[in-house]
Design a protein around this motif. Structure first.
Motif, mmCIF file in Angstrom:
data_model
loop_
_atom_site.group_PDB
_atom_site.id
_atom_site.type_symbol
_atom_site.label_atom_id
_atom_site.label_comp_id
_atom_site.label_asym_id
_atom_site.label_seq_id
_atom_site.Cartn_x
_atom_site.Cartn_y
_atom_site.Cartn_z
ATOM 1 N N PHE A 181 26.843 39.188 29.257
ATOM 2 C CA PHE A 181 28.204 39.196 28.744
ATOM 3 C C PHE A 181 28.997 38.094 29.445
ATOM 4 O O PHE A 181 28.839 37.863 30.650
ATOM 5 C CB PHE A 181 28.867 40.552 28.957
ATOM 6 N N SER A 182 29.858 37.434 28.683
ATOM 7 C CA SER A 182 30.557 36.268 29.207
ATOM 8 C C SER A 182 31.444 36.590 30.403
ATOM 9 O O SER A 182 31.606 35.764 31.307
ATOM 10 C CB SER A 182 31.389 35.617 28.095
ATOM 11 N N HIS A 183 32.016 37.799 30.441
ATOM 12 C CA HIS A 183 32.877 38.128 31.576
ATOM 13 C C HIS A 183 32.092 38.226 32.878
ATOM 14 O O HIS A 183 32.624 37.959 33.949
ATOM 15 C CB HIS A 183 33.649 39.432 31.318
ATOM 16 N N GLU A 187 48.387 50.340 33.381
ATOM 17 C CA GLU A 187 48.243 50.367 34.846
ATOM 18 C C GLU A 187 46.781 50.279 35.261
ATOM 19 O O GLU A 187 46.402 49.475 36.118
ATOM 20 C CB GLU A 187 48.863 51.664 35.377
ATOM 21 N N ALA A 188 45.934 51.107 34.655
ATOM 22 C CA ALA A 188 44.521 51.138 35.037
ATOM 23 C C ALA A 188 43.766 49.929 34.502
ATOM 24 O O ALA A 188 42.928 49.347 35.193
ATOM 25 C CB ALA A 188 43.875 52.428 34.543
ATOM 26 N N GLN A 189 44.055 49.523 33.277
ATOM 27 C CA GLN A 189 43.281 48.432 32.676
ATOM 28 C C GLN A 189 43.659 47.061 33.228
ATOM 29 O O GLN A 189 42.911 46.104 33.075
ATOM 30 C CB GLN A 189 43.404 48.490 31.157
ATOM 31 N N ALA A 190 44.800 46.972 33.877
ATOM 32 C CA ALA A 190 45.166 45.716 34.537
ATOM 33 C C ALA A 190 44.374 45.504 35.821
ATOM 34 O O ALA A 190 44.407 44.417 36.412
ATOM 35 C CB ALA A 190 46.662 45.708 34.841
ATOM 36 N N LEU A 191 43.637 46.524 36.270
ATOM 37 C CA LEU A 191 42.909 46.436 37.531
ATOM 38 C C LEU A 191 41.616 45.633 37.431
ATOM 39 O O LEU A 191 41.097 45.170 38.441
ATOM 40 C CB LEU A 191 42.581 47.844 38.047
ATOM 41 N N GLY A 192 41.064 45.475 36.219
ATOM 42 C CA GLY A 192 39.770 44.818 36.083
ATOM 43 C C GLY A 192 39.657 43.494 36.830
ATOM 44 O O GLY A 192 38.785 43.334 37.695
ATOM 45 N N GLN A 218 37.183 41.650 40.097
ATOM 46 C CA GLN A 218 36.220 40.667 39.592
ATOM 47 C C GLN A 218 35.541 41.118 38.293
ATOM 48 O O GLN A 218 34.368 40.842 38.067
ATOM 49 C CB GLN A 218 35.174 40.341 40.656
ATOM 50 N N SER A 219 36.284 41.810 37.447
ATOM 51 C CA SER A 219 35.771 42.235 36.149
ATOM 52 C C SER A 219 36.746 41.729 35.090
ATOM 53 O O SER A 219 37.908 42.137 35.082
ATOM 54 C CB SER A 219 35.637 43.761 36.097
ATOM 55 N N TYR A 220 36.257 40.863 34.207
ATOM 56 C CA TYR A 220 37.153 40.098 33.352
ATOM 57 C C TYR A 220 37.070 40.487 31.874
ATOM 58 O O TYR A 220 37.389 39.689 30.995
ATOM 59 C CB TYR A 220 36.864 38.606 33.540
ATOM 60 N N GLN A 221 36.667 41.708 31.598
ATOM 61 C CA GLN A 221 36.654 42.179 30.227
ATOM 62 C C GLN A 221 38.078 42.253 29.660
ATOM 63 O O GLN A 221 39.048 42.391 30.397
ATOM 64 C CB GLN A 221 36.007 43.575 30.144
ATOM 65 N N ALA A 222 38.184 42.194 28.340
ATOM 66 C CA ALA A 222 39.486 42.322 27.691
ATOM 67 C C ALA A 222 39.878 43.798 27.636
ATOM 68 O O ALA A 222 39.035 44.668 27.409
ATOM 69 C CB ALA A 222 39.422 41.759 26.276
ATOM 70 N N LEU A 236 45.505 39.195 28.817
ATOM 71 C CA LEU A 236 44.096 38.822 28.915
ATOM 72 C C LEU A 236 43.903 37.836 30.059
ATOM 73 O O LEU A 236 44.606 36.827 30.144
ATOM 74 C CB LEU A 236 43.621 38.180 27.609
ATOM 75 N N SER A 237 42.953 38.104 30.938
ATOM 76 C CA SER A 237 42.697 37.192 32.053
ATOM 77 C C SER A 237 41.973 35.943 31.582
ATOM 78 O O SER A 237 42.155 34.853 32.132
ATOM 79 C CB SER A 237 41.884 37.896 33.143
ATOM 80 N N HIS A 238 41.118 36.077 30.545
ATOM 81 C CA HIS A 238 40.358 34.944 30.011
ATOM 82 C C HIS A 238 40.278 35.069 28.487
ATOM 83 O O HIS A 238 39.233 35.424 27.941
ATOM 84 C CB HIS A 238 38.951 34.900 30.616
#
Length: 350
Positions: free
Chosen positions: A229-231, A283-288, A292-296, A304-306
């Motif tokens: 996976f790209s992330h 709150e929780a999903q912004a933690l990725g 070091q986890s870059y999933q959408a 989106l981080s990436h």
């Protein structure tokens, strides 16, 4: 009278599915499929929010997780299963008696443009992140092999220059590889897809147990190309400084929707509901990316981080079909193409 009883029964069921969660103490046992750093980070963040709850988690790949859930049907050692591609959750739902039906009040947070994709219509599971499948190539290896370019299609992976240079996880243990397998079958059709997978197996140097496991071998230059996976590739590049480039198949790529579900018979049901609700908040999903986890994210209100990782050609991935055939396709791959044996380090030798 009978009609009144029916209406009352429906009302009670609706209340049970959406009833407020009260327990905020005790233990919560989590089957966690994403990378350990993210699992650990989620534990710490949840315990900071609910300090009276002791979160205990074990990291298992999606294939291992599904097998564990199936083996413990009716008496699970975990309360909630968090993360891993949705087709594993579909397979668990289809088997029956493995997942708890729960309609979270926080479903209102789910991105409305993808609500039907992220939310099971029967409320057995909900999507918590999304990520696209890609190829990664070691740039030092490319420099050492003039004229060789990073693969840009599934067919490119069959070129002679990639023979013995490809690393990927095994579809029996990792959702990443099963997504690759299912994507190939959906893009090419089953007959041509299975023919392709046999040829692809001849190109593969080794299979790893976990989906992200291929990353370290390509990052170190031991092998030239990986399928992940790209992330997970972004993590190797940005956080570990790996000399790698990311490319996507021109035919269109498959993708995962990571999901969560409460297990039927959970011993700490109310705490499991608390986690389930919290996991679909901004709150929780912004933690990725923090871990070091870059999933959408699947909820609205998180940047989106990436975004470039989803700005690619995606196929119309059929999660229902993929989940319904998961055991069948895993068995076919192991029996007819590659029944790799795993060593102590988690590498599945051909």
């Amino acid at each position: 009278m009978k009609k009144s009883l029916f209406v009352f029964a429906v009302a009670v069921l609706a209340l049970a599915l959406t009833a407020p969660v009260f327990a905020q103490s005790g233990v919560l046992s989590v089957l966690c499929t994403p990378q350990e750093l993210w699992c650990q980070g989620m534990e710490e963040a949840f315990e900071a929010k609910y300090p009276e709850i002791d979160v205990q988690w074990i990291r298992l790949s999606s294939g291992e997780g599904l097998a564990r859930v199936q083996a413990e049907a009716g008496n699970p050692s975990f309360d909630i299963w968090w993360g891993g591609p949705m087709d594993s959750f579909i397979a668990a739902k289809d088997q029956g008696g493995l997942l708890e039906q729960y309609e979270s009040p926080n479903l209102k947070n789910i991105n409305p443009d993808f609500y039907d994709l992220f939310v099971d219509k029967d409320h057995y599971y909900t999507g918590i992140y999304m990520g696209s499948l890609a190829f990664m190539t070691n740039t030092d290896w490319l420099a050492e092999n003039p004229g060789v370019e990073a693969p840009k299609s599934f067919e490119d992976l069959l070129k002679p220059e990639y023979k013995g240079q490809i690393v990927i996880s095994h579809p029996s243990t990792a959702g990443t590889a099963y997504t690759f397998l299912s994507t190939v079958l959906q893009v090419m059709g089953e007959e041509k897809g299975w023919e392709y997978l046999k040829k692809f197996n001849d190109q593969v140097a080794m299979y790893t147990k976990s989906g992200s496991g291929a990353g370290k071998y390509v990052a170190s230059g031991e092998f030239g190309v990986g399928v992940m996976f790209s992330h997970d590739m972004v993590k190797e590049i940005e956080d570990n400084g790996a000399p790698m480039t990311i490319s996507f198949p021109s035919e269109g790529t498959g993708y995962e929707v990571g999901a969560e579900a409460i297990l039927k018979g959970a011993k700490n049901l109310e705490n499991a509901k608390l986690w389930y609700d919290w996991a679909i908040t901004p709150e929780a999903q912004a933690l990725g990316p923090v871990f070091q986890s870059y999933q959408a994210p699947t909820v609205s209100g998180v940047e989106l981080s990436h975004p470039e990782l989803l700005d690619v050609k995606l196929i119309n991935y059929d999660f229902t079909w993929s989940g319904a055939h998961k055991q069948e396709f895993q068995d076919k791959f192991a029996n007819e193409i590659q029944n790799a044996e795993m060593d102590e380090s988690g590498v599945m030798k051909k």
